[in-house]
Design a protein around this motif. Structure first.
Motif, PDB file in Angstrom:
ATOM      1  N   CYS A  81      -4.733  17.471 -24.060  1.00 34.74           N
ATOM      2  CA  CYS A  81      -3.499  17.509 -24.839  1.00 34.74           C
ATOM      3  C   CYS A  81      -2.321  17.508 -23.878  1.00 34.74           C
TER       4      CYS A  81
ATOM      5  N   CYS B  64       9.107  11.413 -31.037  1.00 35.36           N
ATOM      6  CA  CYS B  64       8.128  11.333 -29.953  1.00 35.36           C
ATOM      7  C   CYS B  64       7.219  10.148 -30.215  1.00 35.36           C
TER       8      CYS B  64
ATOM      9  N   GLU C 272       6.279  10.165 -34.004  1.00 37.51           N
ATOM     10  CA  GLU C 272       6.420  11.444 -34.681  1.00 37.51           C
ATOM     11  C   GLU C 272       7.906  11.722 -34.871  1.00 37.51           C
TER      12      GLU C 272
ATOM     13  N   SER D   9      -1.619   5.002 -32.199  1.00 37.20           N
ATOM     14  CA  SER D   9      -0.333   5.110 -31.532  1.00 37.20           C
ATOM     15  C   SER D   9       0.711   5.190 -32.640  1.00 37.20           C
TER      16      SER D   9
ATOM     17  N   HIS E 267       1.741  17.895 -24.251  1.00 39.29           N
ATOM     18  CA  HIS E 267       2.905  18.142 -25.099  1.00 39.29           C
ATOM     19  C   HIS E 267       4.126  17.493 -24.447  1.00 39.29           C
TER      20      HIS E 267
ATOM     21  N   HIS F 137      -4.591  14.202 -27.593  1.00 39.82           N
ATOM     22  CA  HIS F 137      -3.267  14.049 -28.214  1.00 39.82           C
ATOM     23  C   HIS F 137      -2.271  14.025 -27.063  1.00 39.82           C
ATOM     24  N   HIS F 138      -1.473  12.981 -27.011  1.00 34.66           N
ATOM     25  CA  HIS F 138      -0.471  12.841 -25.946  1.00 34.66           C
ATOM     26  C   HIS F 138       0.846  12.463 -26.615  1.00 34.66           C
ATOM     27  N   ALA F 139       1.851  13.310 -26.446  1.00 33.28           N
ATOM     28  CA  ALA F 139       3.166  13.040 -27.041  1.00 33.28           C
ATOM     29  C   ALA F 139       4.229  13.064 -25.954  1.00 33.28           C
TER      30      ALA F 139
ATOM     31  N   ALA G  45       3.437   9.202 -29.850  1.00 27.15           N
ATOM     32  CA  ALA G  45       2.204   9.978 -29.740  1.00 27.15           C
ATOM     33  C   ALA G  45       1.000   9.043 -29.767  1.00 27.15           C
ATOM     34  N   THR G  46      -0.011   9.429 -29.032  1.00 28.15           N
ATOM     35  CA  THR G  46      -1.297   8.749 -29.050  1.00 28.15           C
ATOM     36  C   THR G  46      -2.350   9.783 -29.396  1.00 28.15           C
ATOM     37  N   ASN G  47      -3.097   9.515 -30.447  1.00 28.64           N
ATOM     38  CA  ASN G  47      -4.200  10.378 -30.869  1.00 28.64           C
ATOM     39  C   ASN G  47      -5.493   9.588 -30.737  1.00 28.64           C
TER      40      ASN G  47
END
Length: 140
Positions: free
Chosen positions: A36, A100, A85, A82, A38, A118-120, A102-104
């Motif tokens: 993760c 943001c 947010e 992708s 943030h 999760h990368h935001a 984000a990639t989930n």
């Protein structure tokens, strides 16, 4: 538990809004390789570390995050989403909005689809409107 990656994603953002840490952690794969990041933060690796990072964030209450403009790539056992947010934060001056990217990343296992990454990161206010996309070539 989650029949599709989309179901897992809905549960993820719902748990964030409700500040429901147990529900949030049900979305994550029970794996020490989960990751993760943030916005503006360090990379957090491992289920325990990910849980602690969310616990610290949710101690201040739920997060109003609206996912939008999702671009998905799916295979039989994995999915990458992708998205943008839209984060609403109440302040003394009213409600402020931040964006943001984000990639989930989801993997399918014996118990269904689970979040493994999760990368935001901060995005410009114009996120989505100015994103670059391939344009189909002209046929002559």
């Amino acid at each position: 538990m989650f029949a599709t990656p989309e179901e897992a994603e809905l549960a993820f953002y719902d748990a964030l809004e409700r500040a429901d840490l147990p529900r949030l952690m049900q979305v994550w794969a029970e794996d020490e390789e989960v990751i993760c990041v943030h916005p503006g933060g360090l990379r957090v690796v491992g289920l325990h570390a990910v849980k602690e990072s969310w616990q610290e964030i949710l101690a201040n209450g739920g997060l109003r995050i609206r996912p939008s403009m999702t671009v998905s790539s799916h295979s039989m056992m994995g999915a990458v989403h992708s998205l943008i947010e839209q984060i609403s934060v109440k302040s003394a001056d009213g409600t402020e909005v931040a964006h943001c990217y984000a990639t989930n990343v989801y993997h399918k296992g014996p118990t269904g689809w689970k979040l493994v990454m999760h990368h935001a990161s901060a995005a410009p206010v114009e996120a989505g409107m100015l994103d670059l996309h391939d344009k189909p070539g002209l046929l002559h």
